[in-house]
Design an enzyme around this catalytic site. Structure first.
Site: not given
Length: 658
Positions: A31, A120, A157, A261, A339, A393, A454
């Site tokens: 690139h 990513p 991006g 690109h 937990r 998250e 869930h």
């Protein structure tokens, strides 16, 4: 600005461009567009503002540079080579080749000077924000000089990806004024002009997040770029977002278009572009002496900065994890969700591991992630060890990777089913070998009334299929201790999969629960059983109940708790065959999750009591009973397997719940 920019600086900028051009052409892939457009801002940052020592890439006091737009990595590799990192010109010539130090996207721990694994899009933004949090935290605890600044080069991006919005919103709230984003605002993506799909006012969006925003109208104007970086560094109380309007593929015939690109452009266009930049088309990977000399000033400057930093900060605490002292849970304890046990373990471990920091995606009471007495990390309270991530998250997980890359030991929590919102960052923690501790509670359909939206089904299989992640699903409070010991001892990510429902505490005086650190062990059973029952988590109690029923039917059995496949596979073969003797082919596994993968332990003659459908909304015990996770069903399956094994053909392998 310590001195005016001159002809050598402009020559240096074009050297960055031609090195990227040559490397991509030689590799026949890559690139070149971003390096050619963003070279001026990178040059200004690396020669005037970035505090780093190429001779010591691990210096804790260095500023961090994150190339979030990882596809433009030849820009970073060129900077690393030119400033004196241990990255030879030959490695630039081996761009994207097997075994080179210059892979197609930057990889943490692989190339000297690369801070995090990016590619990513959007991940590097969260990583940079995690690093900025770490810099603020260290400065608050050990004095201002112990902190550092973070610079990230981000692209269109990156800003389109949702993870960047999550993390950037948090950064604005936290007022991270040690953070500067340099936005390569070229208005081009692979599909074409950003007008196709990305038309909001990016600077206004970041202003709404609480960032200080600046714009440089000409991405080739070194003086304007310099002034913006200087203002961003000096600005207090907010992170800074600098929109630098660049031309992708600057100098090439395709400049400013999506064609610039990626991909090699061919020898003719390569020669044409190099000529336009003032370089001899017949010289490849050419670095003018004056340019190299200018960049190599970083070695002397960096050495002096590191020496000054060491004098100001002094020795930092030893980051090694000590031998942990964790009190086991007594067998007389009332049943406890794992937990809840995890929360109690964190409280014991926290004073022993000062670099431990943690948080939750707005599920603190449910995840049991905040030790009593911990302060929140908030503006003006940067010494706090607890992070409130909000319902983010993915952003939380990308930030956690940045925290780990900065030398802290982060743990972060959410419901297990919401791994789906965070998986790209979890994958990168593994690829980067970052020791993040992922706490996932509400681990099965046993969570009950919240229903199938869930209730995790495929998540265990997903994590187990991810290389270098240690997945640990404890059967009780004492196995939870073992899971935490493993997590803090490893230099790789660990996922602790924890129950919502209360589980009986396995008495450490009766059961060898300490052996859970080996991933699998004989919990209870006969030395020469007819059948082996293998289970994880809450289903270990189901297996123990089935063993009792089988005993009443004259069938001898063994219960193996297998909290971690990865740890068990790391054990010597002699140990594994002792726990699961190959000659005993009658086996039943039981786990309230997808059955995929269990055939490796039950074999062709065994049965899998698993779950290959979605759950249902009802009290947890009711859901588990209706879906067949009962001692009676497991005992029946064990007898069926034994009967089939006695047939000459060996019978058929059992079916999982569907």
């Amino acid at each position: 600005m310590s001195r005016p920019y001159d002809d050598i600086d402009q020559l240096a900028v074009n050297t960055l461009r031609t090195l990227a051009l040559d490397a991509v052409e030689q590799a026949k892939s890559g690139h070149p567009g971003l390096p050619m457009g963003a070279a001026p801002m990178a040059h200004a940052l690396w020669t005037r503002y970035l505090r780093h020592n190429p001779a010591d890439p691990a210096w804790p006091g260095r500023d961090r540079f994150v190339l979030s737009a990882g596809h433009g990595c030849m820009l970073l590799y060129a900077l690393l080579h030119l400033t004196g990192y241990d990255l030879s010109l030959d490695e630039l010539k081996r761009f994207r080749q097997w075994g080179s130090l210059t892979p197609g996207h930057p990889e943490h721990g692989h190339t000297p000077g690369v801070e995090v694994t990016t590619g990513p899009l959007g991940q590097g933004t969260g990583n940079a924000i995690g690093m900025a949090i770490a810099g603020k935290h260290l400065a608050a605890r050990f004095g201002e000089p112990a902190g550092f600044r973070v610079f990230a080069l981000v692209s269109d991006g990156d800003l389109m990806e949702g993870v960047s919005g999550e993390a950037s919103s948090l950064a604005g709230h936290l007022a991270l004024d040690n953070l500067v984003f340099l936005y390569d605002d070229n208005h081009v993506t692979i599909d074409g002009d950003t007008q196709l799909a990305f038309t909001e006012d990016r600077a206004a969006r970041y202003a709404a997040y609480g960032w200080h925003t600046l714009t440089v109208e000409d991405g080739n104007d070194l003086d304007a770029i310099d002034a913006a970086i200087a203002e961003g560094i000096a600005h207090e109380g907010q992170p800074t977002f600098i929109s630098v309007k660049t031309i992708i593929g600057y100098g090439s015939v395709d400049a400013g278009t999506s064609r610039a690109h990626s991909d090699a452009r061919g020898a003719e266009q390569q020669a044409q572009t190099k000529g336009a930049l003032g370089f001899d088309p017949e010289k490849f990977f050419f670095i003018p002496d004056a340019v190299l000399e200018r960049y190599r000033e970083a070695l002397d400057v960096g050495a002096a900065q590191e020496a000054e930093w060491k004098a100001a900060v002094g020795p930092l605490p030893d980051a090694a994890i000590p031998e942990l002292v964790i009190e086991p849970f007594d067998g007389d304890e009332k049943p406890m969700a794992t937990r809840a046990a995890s929360g109690k373990v964190i409280a014991q471990v926290a004073p022993q591991v000062p670099q431990l920091v943690g948080g939750s995606a707005d599920l603190t009471p449910s995840n049991n992630t905040r030790p009593e007495g911990w302060e929140d990390f908030q503006p003006g309270a940067y010494a706090g060890r607890y992070l409130r991530f909000g319902v983010r998250e993915h952003g939380m997980s990308a930030v956690a990777n940045g925290l780990a890359a900065s030398g802290l030991r982060p743990y972060v929590g959410t419901f297990f089913n919401f791994l789906d919102y965070a998986k790209p960052s979890v994958r990168l923690s593994a690829l980067s070998r970052l020791p993040v501790i992922w706490l996932y509670t509400h681990d099965s359909v046993g969570l009950g009334e919240d229903g199938p939206t869930h209730q995790p089904i495929e998540q265990l299989a997903t994590l187990r299929a991810t290389p270098d992640v240690c997945v640990f699903r404890p059967a009780d409070a004492n196995e939870t201790i073992a899971g935490w010991r493993v997590a803090l001892a490893r230099d790789l990510p660990t996922a602790l999969i924890l129950s919502r429902q209360a589980l009986p505490v396995l008495d450490p005086e009766r059961y060898p629960v300490a052996d859970a650190v080996r991933g699998g062990y004989v919990l209870e059973g006969d030395p020469d059983p007819d059948v082996i029952l293998i289970a994880t988590g809450s289903e270990v109690q189901v297996a123990l109940g089935a063993r009792g029923l089988l005993g009443g039917r004259g069938v001898s059995s063994r219960v193996v708790s297998l909290p971690s496949w990865e740890l068990f596979e790391e054990q010597p073969e002699s140990y594994r065959t002792e726990v699961l003797p190959p000659e005993i082919e009658a086996r039943v596994s039981v786990e309230a999750a997808a059955s995929l993968g269990w055939e490796r332990y039950v074999g062709l003659r065994g049965a899998v009591v698993g779950l290959d459908r979605f759950g249902a909304s009802a009290p947890g015990a009711t859901v588990l009973e209706h879906l067949g996770f009962t001692a009676e069903r497991v005992a029946d399956e064990a007898e069926r397997v034994l009967q089939a094994a006695s047939l000459p053909s060996g019978g058929q392998r059992g079916e999982s719940e569907s």
